[in-house]
Scaffold this active site. Structure first.
Site, mmCIF file in Angstrom:
data_model
loop_
_atom_site.group_PDB
_atom_site.id
_atom_site.type_symbol
_atom_site.label_atom_id
_atom_site.label_comp_id
_atom_site.label_asym_id
_atom_site.label_seq_id
_atom_site.Cartn_x
_atom_site.Cartn_y
_atom_site.Cartn_z
ATOM 1 N N GLY A 41 0.822 -1.201 0.000
ATOM 2 C CA GLY A 41 0.000 0.000 0.000
ATOM 3 C C GLY A 41 0.855 1.249 0.000
ATOM 4 O O GLY A 41 0.496 2.264 0.606
ATOM 5 N N TYR B 104 -13.674 -3.866 11.066
ATOM 6 C CA TYR B 104 -12.424 -3.105 11.004
ATOM 7 C C TYR B 104 -11.695 -3.156 12.343
ATOM 8 O O TYR B 104 -10.499 -3.468 12.406
ATOM 9 C CB TYR B 104 -12.714 -1.660 10.606
ATOM 10 C CG TYR B 104 -11.480 -0.806 10.492
ATOM 11 C CD1 TYR B 104 -10.591 -0.967 9.421
ATOM 12 C CD2 TYR B 104 -11.168 0.157 11.448
ATOM 13 C CE1 TYR B 104 -9.447 -0.197 9.312
ATOM 14 C CE2 TYR B 104 -10.027 0.932 11.343
ATOM 15 C CZ TYR B 104 -9.168 0.753 10.282
ATOM 16 O OH TYR B 104 -8.026 1.519 10.182
#
Length: 258
Positions: free
Chosen positions: A12, A149
């Site tokens: 990322g 999450y």
């Protein structure tokens, strides 16, 4: 230069905290490999960052693709001294309104993908290297609507300790950076206008004692400490960059008068 002649891999690495970390690691002398899913963004970032960067398209949930990417990276730059498993996504999973697909997608990327990132890198990790995982204050804050999450970030927090024990015989350190609310493109979808974005950032910042959001390069500096020999005897910890939101919540700016 704290990373001179070292090779660092950042998943990322084409946006947000990952990109800020890539810039800093390069400035500190490292050769940097970044991975991401968006080929166009990767190409633009690679052009910006220069010759000591290798940008590879790979999705952390595609294990063969990650293994291939890391083999290519090692062939070009040599074995790895730093792996920053940074890639992840946010997403709401409110009770009563979440599909199995939504929930499992977050788990696949934020937890399963992190484990298999480290596993794919393992054959190319030098003894004495540094593995850094990206966590979140969501792991402990109990924010409603974010069970998947928060659960994945709690799982990553536990995995840091497990991997630190498992890799200790090779002198490989495993640690975590833990962002609070951080100014990155992840918030853009929550703000329809510049004024709305400013209001959101002001609100999020007010939830910490220091009264502002973190900047991506502040997380990068925490990652640099963990990547460098400055932390040579540090493993199984997390560095939280949140303006005090977790550990001194009663001091948050939103509670202050005047």
């Amino acid at each position: 230069m704290r990373l001179k002649n070292k090779v660092a891999v950042i998943t990322g690495g084409n946006s947000g905290i990952g990109l800020a970390t890539a810039r800093l690691f390069l400035a500190e002398g490292a050769k940097v490999v970044i991975t991401g899913r968006n080929l166009q963004t990767l190409a633009a970032v690679a052009k910006e960052l220069g010759d000591n960067v290798l940008a590879l398209q790979a999705d952390t949930t595609d294990i063969p693709a990650m293994e291939k990417a890391f083999a290519e990276a090692a062939e070009k730059f040599g074995k790895f001294d730093v792996v920053f498993a940074n890639a992840g996504i946010a997403g709401e999973t409110a009770l009563g309104g979440t599909t199995l697909e939504q929930f499992e997608n977050i788990v696949r990327i934020n937890f399963t993908g992190v484990f298999f990132t480290v596993q794919a890198a393992l054959p190319y990790l030098n003894d004495g290297s540094s593995v850094i995982l990206n966590g979140s204050v969501h792991a402990v804050l109990g924010i409603p609507g974010y069970s998947a999450y928060a659960g994945t970030k709690g799982a990553v927090r536990a995995m840091v300790r497990n991997l630190a024990s498992e890799l200790a015989p090779r002198g490989i350190r495993v640690n975590q950076v833990t962002p609070g609310a951080t100014r990155t493109p992840i918030w853009d979808s929550r703000s329809a206008t510049p004024d709305a974005k400013d209001a959101l950032e002001t609100y999020l910042g007010s939830l910490s004692p220091l009264g502002r959001m973190s900047e991506a390069d502040e997380l990068a500096r925490a990652a640099l400490y963990l990547a460098s020999d400055d932390s040579v005897n540090v493993t199984a910890i997390e560095i939280t960059v949140d303006g005090g939101a977790i550990n001194a919540p009663s001091g948050a700016k939103i509670f202050r008068q005047g």
